[in-house]
Design a protein around this motif. Structure first.
Motif, PDB file in Angstrom:
ATOM      1  N   ALA A  62       2.868 -10.875 -30.978  1.00 44.83           N
ATOM      2  CA  ALA A  62       4.247 -10.437 -30.752  1.00 44.83           C
ATOM      3  C   ALA A  62       5.215 -11.077 -31.750  1.00 44.83           C
ATOM      4  CB  ALA A  62       4.682 -10.763 -29.330  1.00 44.83           C
ATOM      5  N   LEU A  63       4.853 -12.250 -32.258  1.00 43.51           N
ATOM      6  CA  LEU A  63       5.676 -12.949 -33.242  1.00 43.51           C
ATOM      7  C   LEU A  63       4.899 -12.991 -34.557  1.00 43.51           C
ATOM      8  CD1 LEU A  63       6.807 -15.833 -30.912  1.00 43.51           C
ATOM      9  CD2 LEU A  63       8.338 -14.165 -31.970  1.00 43.51           C
ATOM     10  N   LYS A  64       5.517 -12.453 -35.604  1.00 45.87           N
ATOM     11  CA  LYS A  64       4.870 -12.412 -36.921  1.00 45.87           C
ATOM     12  C   LYS A  64       5.906 -12.680 -37.991  1.00 45.87           C
ATOM     13  CE  LYS A  64       1.366  -9.013 -35.709  1.00 45.87           C
ATOM     14  NZ  LYS A  64       0.836  -7.686 -35.925  1.00 45.87           N
ATOM     15  N   LEU A  65       5.433 -13.165 -39.140  1.00 45.91           N
ATOM     16  CA  LEU A  65       6.310 -13.289 -40.299  1.00 45.91           C
ATOM     17  C   LEU A  65       6.086 -12.080 -41.193  1.00 45.91           C
ATOM     18  CD1 LEU A  65       6.054 -17.052 -41.310  1.00 45.91           C
ATOM     19  CD2 LEU A  65       8.023 -15.864 -40.325  1.00 45.91           C
ATOM     20  N   ASP A  66       7.177 -11.432 -41.594  1.00 45.48           N
ATOM     21  CA  ASP A  66       7.087 -10.326 -42.537  1.00 45.48           C
ATOM     22  C   ASP A  66       6.655 -10.901 -43.886  1.00 45.48           C
ATOM     23  OD1 ASP A  66       8.775  -7.373 -43.114  1.00 45.48           O
ATOM     24  OD2 ASP A  66       8.020  -8.592 -44.745  1.00 45.48           O
ATOM     25  N   ARG A  67       5.579 -10.399 -44.431  1.00 49.39           N
ATOM     26  CA  ARG A  67       5.014 -10.974 -45.660  1.00 49.39           C
ATOM     27  C   ARG A  67       5.872 -10.702 -46.901  1.00 49.39           C
ATOM     28  NH1 ARG A  67      -0.068 -13.254 -45.163  1.00 49.39           N
ATOM     29  NH2 ARG A  67      -0.991 -12.837 -43.139  1.00 49.39           N
ATOM     30  N   GLU A  68       6.800  -9.794 -46.834  1.00 47.22           N
ATOM     31  CA  GLU A  68       7.677  -9.531 -47.982  1.00 47.22           C
ATOM     32  C   GLU A  68       8.963 -10.350 -47.905  1.00 47.22           C
ATOM     33  OE1 GLU A  68       8.332  -5.411 -48.891  1.00 47.22           O
ATOM     34  OE2 GLU A  68       6.230  -4.913 -48.551  1.00 47.22           O
ATOM     35  N   THR A  69       9.543 -10.440 -46.703  1.00 49.22           N
ATOM     36  CA  THR A  69      10.828 -11.143 -46.554  1.00 49.22           C
ATOM     37  C   THR A  69      10.668 -12.557 -46.006  1.00 49.22           C
ATOM     38  OG1 THR A  69      11.150 -10.376 -44.287  1.00 49.22           O
ATOM     39  CG2 THR A  69      11.982  -8.955 -46.067  1.00 49.22           C
ATOM     40  N   TRP A  70       9.519 -12.867 -45.426  1.00 50.28           N
ATOM     41  CA  TRP A  70       9.231 -14.135 -44.750  1.00 50.28           C
ATOM     42  C   TRP A  70      10.221 -14.389 -43.613  1.00 50.28           C
ATOM     43  CZ3 TRP A  70       4.548 -15.658 -45.222  1.00 50.28           C
ATOM     44  CH2 TRP A  70       3.856 -15.346 -46.393  1.00 50.28           C
TER      45      TRP A  70
END
Length: 142
Positions: A99-107
């Motif tokens: 449910a919680l993730k870091l966007d790999r492009e924007t971090w």
């Protein structure tokens, strides 16, 4: 078909009623119990995922409310102070449902409440204490 997650809070007098049975049998809903805190004779709490036609879902939720059950959509049970988040990702390391993730492009941290199972691990993992979960008798993380 729609699929949604809700927290059900029910009073002691309802803790022994077969509520999920009625949702399945009388309203043709698929119920997945994700978390439960139930003790006979005491207030109870369920986190459920409900799948069915929108009309059946609406009627099933009305049935619960008529039974004096508090029905809260899951996204209203979780608060994340996004303006205070530093996007460190500590919460993502313990979030097993994703449910919680870091966007790999924007971090930047992305929160998907529809994936959350209210385990509460993120509350303890967040070094800033900006995640709160309301499930059960109190709000965790405050």
């Amino acid at each position: 078909m729609t699929k949604q997650r809700f927290t059900l809070n029910f009073p002691p007098e309802s803790s022994e009623k077969p509520l999920t049975y009625h949702l399945i049998k009388d309203y043709n809903l698929k119920i997945n119990i994700l978390k439960a805190e139930i003790t006979a004779g005491k207030e109870g709490h369920l986190l459920i995922e409900v799948e069915g036609d929108e009309a059946d879902l609406e009627n099933g939720l009305k049935f619960l409310m008529d039974e004096n059950i508090e029905v809260i959509p899951l996204n209203q049970q979780i608060t994340l102070k996004e303006d205070e988040c530093v996007h460190c990702g500590a919460c993502t390391a313990v979030c097993f449902p994703g449910a919680l993730k870091l966007d790999r492009e924007t971090w930047k941290l992305i929160f998907k409440p529809e994936e959350c199972v209210v385990c509460g691990l993120c509350v303890n993992a967040c070094p800033l204490g900006i995640i709160n979960i309301g499930f059960g008798t109190g709000v965790r993380g405050e």
